[in-house]
Design a protein around this motif. Sequence first.
Motif, PDB file in Angstrom:
ATOM      1  N   GLU A  53       8.106   1.055  -8.915  1.00 39.58           N
ATOM      2  CA  GLU A  53       7.511   1.117  -7.573  1.00 39.58           C
ATOM      3  C   GLU A  53       8.102   0.064  -6.639  1.00 39.58           C
ATOM      4  O   GLU A  53       8.168   0.276  -5.429  1.00 39.58           O
ATOM      5  N   LYS A  58      -1.762  -6.916  -5.613  1.00 42.94           N
ATOM      6  CA  LYS A  58      -1.463  -7.254  -4.223  1.00 42.94           C
ATOM      7  C   LYS A  58      -1.472  -8.772  -4.027  1.00 42.94           C
ATOM      8  O   LYS A  58      -0.610  -9.313  -3.331  1.00 42.94           O
ATOM      9  N   GLU A 100       2.578   1.592  -3.601  1.00 47.01           N
ATOM     10  CA  GLU A 100       1.646   1.744  -4.713  1.00 47.01           C
ATOM     11  C   GLU A 100       1.120   3.175  -4.754  1.00 47.01           C
ATOM     12  O   GLU A 100       0.010   3.462  -4.338  1.00 47.01           O
ATOM     13  N   ARG A 101       1.958   4.064  -5.268  1.00 49.30           N
ATOM     14  CA  ARG A 101       1.674   5.498  -5.194  1.00 49.30           C
ATOM     15  C   ARG A 101       0.760   6.017  -6.297  1.00 49.30           C
ATOM     16  O   ARG A 101       0.124   7.053  -6.130  1.00 49.30           O
ATOM     17  N   ASP A 102       0.692   5.323  -7.429  1.00 49.79           N
ATOM     18  CA  ASP A 102      -0.146   5.844  -8.515  1.00 49.79           C
ATOM     19  C   ASP A 102      -1.587   5.327  -8.431  1.00 49.79           C
ATOM     20  O   ASP A 102      -2.416   5.649  -9.274  1.00 49.79           O
ATOM     21  N   HIS A 103      -1.872   4.539  -7.419  1.00 49.00           N
ATOM     22  CA  HIS A 103      -3.238   4.073  -7.114  1.00 49.00           C
ATOM     23  C   HIS A 103      -3.896   3.326  -8.275  1.00 49.00           C
ATOM     24  O   HIS A 103      -5.094   3.441  -8.485  1.00 49.00           O
ATOM     25  N   ASP A 104      -3.087   2.526  -8.991  1.00 58.11           N
ATOM     26  CA  ASP A 104      -3.658   1.698 -10.050  1.00 58.11           C
ATOM     27  C   ASP A 104      -3.855   0.250  -9.591  1.00 58.11           C
ATOM     28  O   ASP A 104      -4.282  -0.592 -10.362  1.00 58.11           O
ATOM     29  N   GLY A 105      -3.529  -0.023  -8.330  1.00 66.15           N
ATOM     30  CA  GLY A 105      -3.730  -1.360  -7.777  1.00 66.15           C
ATOM     31  C   GLY A 105      -2.624  -2.343  -8.075  1.00 66.15           C
ATOM     32  O   GLY A 105      -2.746  -3.534  -7.759  1.00 66.15           O
ATOM     33  N   ASP A 115       0.816  -1.214   0.000  1.00 69.47           N
ATOM     34  CA  ASP A 115       0.000   0.000   0.000  1.00 69.47           C
ATOM     35  C   ASP A 115       0.853   1.269   0.000  1.00 69.47           C
ATOM     36  O   ASP A 115       0.497   2.263  -0.647  1.00 69.47           O
ATOM     37  N   ARG A 116       1.987   1.242   0.711  1.00 68.31           N
ATOM     38  CA  ARG A 116       2.878   2.415   0.729  1.00 68.31           C
ATOM     39  C   ARG A 116       3.586   2.600  -0.608  1.00 68.31           C
ATOM     40  O   ARG A 116       3.789   3.729  -1.065  1.00 68.31           O
TER      41      ARG A 116
END
Length: 135
Positions: free
Chosen positions: A72, A95, A61-66, A58-59
Amino acid sequence: MISRRTMVLACTACSFLAGGGRVLAKSRRSNWIRMFDTDNDGTVDLAEARKAASALFDRLERDHDGTLDQRELAGRLTPKELAAADPDHDGTLTKDEYLAVVEQRFAAADPDHDGTLDARELETKAGQALLRLLK
């Protein structure tokens, strides 16, 4: 000219530093256990490793594309390891795919198959490979 007193002090300092290095290394190892050992039993089990890996995912994964791509992942997996862990061959890990790699590395780091990792097991090459995915 070096006096006897200077030699004794130098030898004492070297002995202290050599012993201190072992204590520091042991302290660092136990810090990994403390960091991930949420039930405080002195070991890391798979659920604790998965929880730490999920939080790290979660930390990262900054571009929030899952997903996590090679950038990354920041060196946690080599391109070859990423390709092997990427069943859909899209160049990224979801994930679930990331946690599958964590489970594989946990199993590799647990040679006695007791379901937990102690500090000694985390020191191994397999244990260090797992730690790269948790921290």
